[in-house]
Write an enzyme that holds these catalytic residues in place. Sequence first.
Site, PDB file in Angstrom:
ATOM      1  N   MET A   4       0.829  -1.214   0.000  1.00  0.00           N
ATOM      2  CA  MET A   4       0.000   0.000   0.000  1.00  0.00           C
ATOM      3  C   MET A   4       0.861   1.262   0.000  1.00  0.00           C
ATOM      4  SD  MET A   4      -3.214  -0.579  -0.257  1.00  0.00           S
ATOM      5  CE  MET A   4      -4.124   0.821   0.393  1.00  0.00           C
ATOM      6  N   VAL A  65       1.168   1.864   7.720  1.00  0.00           N
ATOM      7  CA  VAL A  65       1.676   0.759   8.537  1.00  0.00           C
ATOM      8  C   VAL A  65       0.486  -0.012   9.100  1.00  0.00           C
ATOM      9  CG1 VAL A  65       3.810   1.953   9.168  1.00  0.00           C
ATOM     10  CG2 VAL A  65       1.809   2.201  10.638  1.00  0.00           C
ATOM     11  N   ALA A  67      -2.259  -1.219  11.271  1.00  0.00           N
ATOM     12  CA  ALA A  67      -2.952  -0.480  12.341  1.00  0.00           C
ATOM     13  C   ALA A  67      -2.740  -1.151  13.694  1.00  0.00           C
ATOM     14  CB  ALA A  67      -4.443  -0.412  12.016  1.00  0.00           C
ATOM     15  N   ASN A  93      -6.017   1.424   8.387  1.00  0.00           N
ATOM     16  CA  ASN A  93      -7.388   1.196   8.880  1.00  0.00           C
ATOM     17  C   ASN A  93      -7.391   1.265  10.401  1.00  0.00           C
ATOM     18  OD1 ASN A  93      -9.093   0.893   6.674  1.00  0.00           O
ATOM     19  ND2 ASN A  93      -8.575  -1.269   6.403  1.00  0.00           N
ATOM     20  N   SER A 119      -9.377   3.796   0.710  1.00  0.00           N
ATOM     21  CA  SER A 119      -9.977   2.560   0.207  1.00  0.00           C
ATOM     22  C   SER A 119      -9.649   2.340  -1.259  1.00  0.00           C
ATOM     23  CB  SER A 119     -11.499   2.607   0.370  1.00  0.00           C
ATOM     24  OG  SER A 119     -12.063   1.433  -0.182  1.00  0.00           O
ATOM     25  N   LYS A 173     -14.351   5.615   7.174  1.00  0.00           N
ATOM     26  CA  LYS A 173     -13.737   4.458   6.509  1.00  0.00           C
ATOM     27  C   LYS A 173     -14.193   3.149   7.173  1.00  0.00           C
ATOM     28  CE  LYS A 173     -11.142   1.958   3.826  1.00  0.00           C
ATOM     29  NZ  LYS A 173     -10.836   0.714   4.405  1.00  0.00           N
ATOM     30  N   HIS A 176     -17.562   2.441   5.928  1.00  0.00           N
ATOM     31  CA  HIS A 176     -17.389   1.962   4.546  1.00  0.00           C
ATOM     32  C   HIS A 176     -17.151   0.454   4.566  1.00  0.00           C
ATOM     33  CE1 HIS A 176     -14.628   0.523   1.423  1.00  0.00           C
ATOM     34  NE2 HIS A 176     -15.202   1.367   0.586  1.00  0.00           N
ATOM     35  N   ASN A 177     -16.276   0.022   5.444  1.00  0.00           N
ATOM     36  CA  ASN A 177     -15.956  -1.403   5.508  1.00  0.00           C
ATOM     37  C   ASN A 177     -17.138  -2.231   6.025  1.00  0.00           C
ATOM     38  OD1 ASN A 177     -13.455  -0.494   4.715  1.00  0.00           O
ATOM     39  ND2 ASN A 177     -12.341  -1.869   6.065  1.00  0.00           N
ATOM     40  N   GLU A 180     -19.213  -2.662   3.192  1.00  0.00           N
ATOM     41  CA  GLU A 180     -18.513  -3.629   2.327  1.00  0.00           C
ATOM     42  C   GLU A 180     -18.822  -5.074   2.777  1.00  0.00           C
ATOM     43  OE1 GLU A 180     -14.193  -2.798   1.729  1.00  0.00           O
ATOM     44  OE2 GLU A 180     -13.875  -4.821   2.469  1.00  0.00           O
ATOM     45  N   TYR A 181     -18.797  -5.309   4.073  1.00  0.00           N
ATOM     46  CA  TYR A 181     -19.137  -6.642   4.600  1.00  0.00           C
ATOM     47  C   TYR A 181     -20.578  -7.003   4.186  1.00  0.00           C
ATOM     48  CZ  TYR A 181     -15.252  -7.146   8.061  1.00  0.00           C
ATOM     49  OH  TYR A 181     -14.044  -7.290   8.697  1.00  0.00           O
ATOM     50  N   ARG A 277     -19.938 -14.187   8.957  1.00  0.00           N
ATOM     51  CA  ARG A 277     -18.525 -14.584   8.912  1.00  0.00           C
ATOM     52  C   ARG A 277     -18.177 -15.387  10.163  1.00  0.00           C
ATOM     53  NH1 ARG A 277     -14.651  -9.932   6.193  1.00  0.00           N
ATOM     54  NH2 ARG A 277     -16.135  -9.223   4.641  1.00  0.00           N
ATOM     55  N   HIS A 443     -39.344  -1.129  36.045  1.00  0.00           N
ATOM     56  CA  HIS A 443     -38.497  -0.235  35.243  1.00  0.00           C
ATOM     57  C   HIS A 443     -39.266   0.969  34.699  1.00  0.00           C
ATOM     58  CE1 HIS A 443     -35.017  -2.779  35.513  1.00  0.00           C
ATOM     59  NE2 HIS A 443     -35.744  -3.831  35.158  1.00  0.00           N
TER      60      HIS A 443
HETATM   61  C1  6PG Z   1     -10.640  -1.093   1.253  1.00  0.00           C
HETATM   62  C2  6PG Z   1     -10.861  -2.385   1.970  1.00  0.00           C
HETATM   63  C3  6PG Z   1      -9.676  -2.742   2.781  1.00  0.00           C
HETATM   64  C4  6PG Z   1      -9.716  -4.196   3.227  1.00  0.00           C
HETATM   65  C5  6PG Z   1     -10.359  -4.308   4.552  1.00  0.00           C
HETATM   66  C6  6PG Z   1     -11.375  -5.387   4.730  1.00  0.00           C
HETATM   67  O1  6PG Z   1     -11.466  -0.247   1.476  1.00  0.00           O
HETATM   68  O2  6PG Z   1      -9.687  -0.975   0.480  1.00  0.00           O
HETATM   69  O3  6PG Z   1     -11.968  -2.287   2.827  1.00  0.00           O
HETATM   70  O4  6PG Z   1      -9.557  -1.818   3.797  1.00  0.00           O
HETATM   71  O5  6PG Z   1     -10.203  -5.038   2.282  1.00  0.00           O
HETATM   72  O6  6PG Z   1      -9.276  -4.495   5.402  1.00  0.00           O
HETATM   73  O7  6PG Z   1     -10.804  -6.413   5.392  1.00  0.00           O
HETATM   74  P1  6PG Z   1     -11.421  -7.613   6.145  1.00  0.00           P
HETATM   75  O8  6PG Z   1     -12.478  -8.216   5.289  1.00  0.00           O
HETATM   76  O9  6PG Z   1     -10.217  -8.497   6.274  1.00  0.00           O
HETATM   77  O10 6PG Z   1     -11.887  -7.129   7.469  1.00  0.00           O
END
Ligand code: 6PG
Length: 468
Positions: A4, A65, A67, A93, A119, A173, A176-177, A180-181, A277, A443
């Site tokens: 990176m 580096v 995290a 991250n 990202s 961010k 965002h992740n 993404e999940y 997961r 309560h």
């Molecule tokens: C990005 C990704 C990147 C990475 C994450 C997800 O935005 O470029 O999100 O940050 O793929 O670390 O990782 P995990 O699925 O291992 O949590």
Amino acid sequence: MAVMGSSLARNMARHGYRVALYDHWVDQTQKMMAAHGGEGAFVPAGTVEDFVTSLERPRRIVLLVKAGDVTDQVIDSLLPHLEEGDIVVDGGNSYYEDTRRREAKLRELGFHFVGAGISGGEVGALEGPSIMPGGSKESYEALGPLLEDISAHVDGEPCCAYIGTDGAGHFVKMVHNGIEYADMQFIGEAYELLKAAGLSLEEMAQVFETWNTGDLDSYLIEITSQVLRQVDARTGAPLIDVIVDAAGMKGTGTWTVQSALTLGIPVNAIAEAVFARAVSSHPELREHAQAALAGPDRTIEVTGDARQQLIDDIRDALWASKVVAYAQGLDEIRSAGKEYGWEINVAEVAKIWRDGCIIRAKLLERIRSEYAANNLVTLLEAPSVKSELERCQGAWRRVIAAAVGAGVPVPGFSAAVAYYDMARAPRVNAALTQGLRDFFGAHTYRRIDDEGSFHTLWSGDRSEVKVD
Ligand code: 6PG
């Protein structure tokens, strides 16, 4: 100077910047110079001191580096060499509370600390990532033009914008992740359903390819076809069939859910993606449950027109669920913005996610324009979103019913529709929860027709008393 860091440095150099390079392991820098030194004006440094003093002021130092503790160690190694006004950027991250702590510490010392979410992975870092910088506004004046230059662009507009003070960039961010999940979980559920309906991997790849030409157009849908088509060189089998079905994670999705719990913001669809997961990576549970539990065999019998109808329904269920995950993530960002005084502009967040990042998708332009035009509490109420959800909801419910009937797990789709139904319900079951809490623990509850808190004397004559 790992992947990176070197990719980002090359990106800067390609944009005409002179870039000083430093790695604790000098051979990493040498490797980078040997492979890419000719691409631009690089100034390799052998020591932290040489590295820092070679920079123009205010110094703009970008750390890439791992995290965690390493970030603190690297910052500490820089401190003796910094001068007032210098800017240290953490492009990893990092957890946003760590960023807030580091920012406060460096501010005290007269330096700027910018937690910048980046990202796009390796290719994004090199060719144009989406960048989410936090920190002081003043630091963005010195840093913004450089970050905007190297970011991805949509119609000439950079996928980088100032997010807000201290940890705001890393918070965004993180969410965002989380999205993404959820995106990946929904795609996984669609894949399982297509499999249950008897589609071959090639047919599925074609379906995802088609979806990628419509409203679902996104990077993750695009690469799904490629993963499904990949053949394992070792066995000749489809790669997907030889990959162990246990998903890993580095933790940003978990943080998204933990932070939402702390803020009291419902992100159940994102949470289900994290838990999916966890189930996948709990072999003991799965082994015992596989041996013990009976149920339908995960097939959905469909032929002819019904088959195509199911495929179209899955597309709509995927789109609607995806919208819910975005709505939840953006609600979390909006709420955190209020809590931490970040004044986050949600339209700007959607704007810089339109390209460069992993969740880049056609939908983000719609989200940007809806937040820009309307004062939205939730994305779900946006005019063009709610009408589309209305259109999709029949399909969404049919798909979930079919999945549950066939024993295909769809925790993400189900959580998303439950959120939609709970959010729109005029009354939810919380009144009963309050009644029960009052019964066993005094309560108290509030009444719909009076101010204050009340308690029913459940073990007495069941009359009601006002408590405050
Ligand atoms: C990005 C990704 C990147 C990475 C994450 C997800 O935005 O470029 O999100 O940050 O793929 O670390 O990782 P995990 O699925 O291992 O949590």
